[in-house]
Every structure is written in structure tokens, then in C-alpha cells.
Design a protein around this motif. Structure first.
Motif, mmCIF file in Angstrom:
data_model
loop_
_atom_site.group_PDB
_atom_site.id
_atom_site.type_symbol
_atom_site.label_atom_id
_atom_site.label_comp_id
_atom_site.label_asym_id
_atom_site.label_seq_id
_atom_site.Cartn_x
_atom_site.Cartn_y
_atom_site.Cartn_z
ATOM 1 N N ARG A 104 48.784 -30.904 49.840
ATOM 2 C CA ARG A 104 48.238 -29.836 50.695
ATOM 3 C C ARG A 104 47.226 -30.360 51.701
ATOM 4 N NH1 ARG A 104 43.115 -28.641 48.912
ATOM 5 N NH2 ARG A 104 42.667 -29.247 46.783
ATOM 6 N N THR A 112 38.513 -28.666 51.360
ATOM 7 C CA THR A 112 38.982 -27.335 51.752
ATOM 8 C C THR A 112 38.264 -26.801 52.989
ATOM 9 O OG1 THR A 112 39.413 -26.902 49.433
ATOM 10 C CG2 THR A 112 39.406 -25.004 50.884
ATOM 11 N N TRP A 115 39.765 -26.579 56.681
ATOM 12 C CA TRP A 115 41.023 -25.884 56.947
ATOM 13 C C TRP A 115 41.070 -25.210 58.314
ATOM 14 C CZ3 TRP A 115 41.557 -20.761 58.143
ATOM 15 C CH2 TRP A 115 40.452 -19.931 57.892
ATOM 16 N N PRO A 159 49.419 -21.294 47.293
ATOM 17 C CA PRO A 159 48.730 -22.583 47.412
ATOM 18 C C PRO A 159 47.823 -22.624 48.633
ATOM 19 C CG PRO A 159 51.012 -22.794 48.094
ATOM 20 C CD PRO A 159 50.844 -21.395 47.566
#
Length: 195
Positions: A104, A112, A115, A159
Motif C-alpha cells: 500500500r 500514512t 497520503w 485497505p
């Protein structure tokens, strides 16, 4: 030939500052962190609106180059910084240097919190390539469809980074709507107030 610069809008810049402060407040875990997350929505709408206006005022190749430079390069830079820190942390704990890697991360980067940069890049380029006419952006269909999709899919386990993308989908639609309103247009104020 030099391109005329867009007029500086103090109210937009103040909104950007408030949005940035809201995002920081969310990440540091203030008591009103959910309300502070509204800054992300405002920032997303502004990013989309200004990206579309930029796409309409230049050839697509130039627009794409600008987007890659302003969003892609910072994402690569910060991804490299965080990847380096994660490698050092893994080595310090006697773990495999790339044991933290997950597929990912091609979409978000090694942490994260990065993003938004690839998301803004993909969304602005897709919209800039497909929405060529400002008059088509003022319909409410974009906004209502995005809000409905976001609400329907909000509780579906998915996800990363899909939950983050879905959370700002209504703001993307609002940004498209804003881009279609001519600056200073009185006609655009009434439907905008309904949003």
C-alpha cells in the motif's frame, strides 16, 4: 509571453492557514480533533478548485509538469526522508531494514500521514484531464454523488488509503463546484450557500 498572475485573495490564504492549523490540531490529538479535521475538507476543496482553474489556463502538459513538481516531488522527498528513518530504526532494533515495507505504500508513502500528496496529485490530474469546460462544473450532481458514496462506504472495512480518500470525496466535489464559479460571480453565491 508571461502569464498574468492570479489575484491574491487574502480570505483564501486565511482559510488555508486555518485549514493547516486544523490538520495539525487533529494530528496532535486536541480534544476537538474531529472538528479540527474540517480543515482537511477545506484544504481539499481549495486544492481541487485551484488545480482545475490552473488546468483550464494552460496546456495539459504544462499543467501536468506543474502538478508533478508541486505535489509529486515533495511526496518523493518526504517519502525518502521517512523511509530512511524507518530503515535506521529497523537497523537499530536489529530487524530487517525493509521489514516495514507494505504494498500500500506505493499509494501513500512509508507513513500514512503522506497520503494527501499522491491523492491530490492523482485527483487534480484526472480532473484536469477530463473536465475541460468550467460550465459543466456547477451542477450539483458531483456533490451529491460524492457525499452519497462517501456516506455509503464510510463504514466498509477497506485497505489504506481508501478510507482517507473516501473521507474527502465530498470536498473534492465541492472543489469542482467552486472551480466552476467565476470569481466575483453573484450567480454562484446562492447555490454555494446551499452546499
Amino acid at each position: 509571453e508571461t502569464r498574468a498572475r492570479a489575484p491574491f485573495l487574502a480570505s483564501v490564504e486565511w482559510l488555508r492557514v486555518a485549514a493547516c492549523l486544523g490538520i495539525v490540531a487533529f494530528h496532535v490529538g486536541t480534544p476537538a480533533r474531529q472538528a479540527a479535521l474540517g480543515g482537511l475538507q477545506a484544504f481539499t476543496a481549495l486544492t481541487v478548485a485551484f488545480a482545475l482553474r490552473s488546468a483550464w489556463n494552460r496546456p495539459f502538459r504544462e499543467f501536468l509538469r506543474t502538478r508533478l513538481r508541486s505535489l509529486g516531488l515533495p511526496w518523493l522527498f518526504w517519502s525518502s526522508v521517512f523511509a530512511g528513518l524507518l530503515v535506521l530504526q529497523a537497523l537499530r532494533h536489529h530487524e530487517p531494514p525493509f521489514g516495514w515495507w507494505a504494498p500500500r505504500m506505493w499509494l501513500i508513502g512509508p507513513v500514512t500521514h503522506l497520503w494527501f500528496l499522491p491523492f491530490a496529485l492523482v485527483v487534480s490530474v484526472l480532473l484536469g484531464a477530463t473536465l475541460k469546460n468550467p460550465a459543466r462544473c456547477t451542477g450539483f450532481l458531483w456533490l451529491y454523488a460524492a457525499i452519497a458514496a462517501s456516506c455509503l462506504l464510510a463504514h466498509v472495512r477497506s485497505p489504506m488509503p481508501l478510507p482517507q480518500w473516501l473521507s474527502v470525496l465530498p470536498a473534492v466535489a465541492a472543489g469542482v463546484f467552486l472551480a466552476g464559479i467565476a470569481p466575483g460571480s453573484v450567480e454562484g453565491r446562492r447555490p454555494l450557500a446551499m452546499v
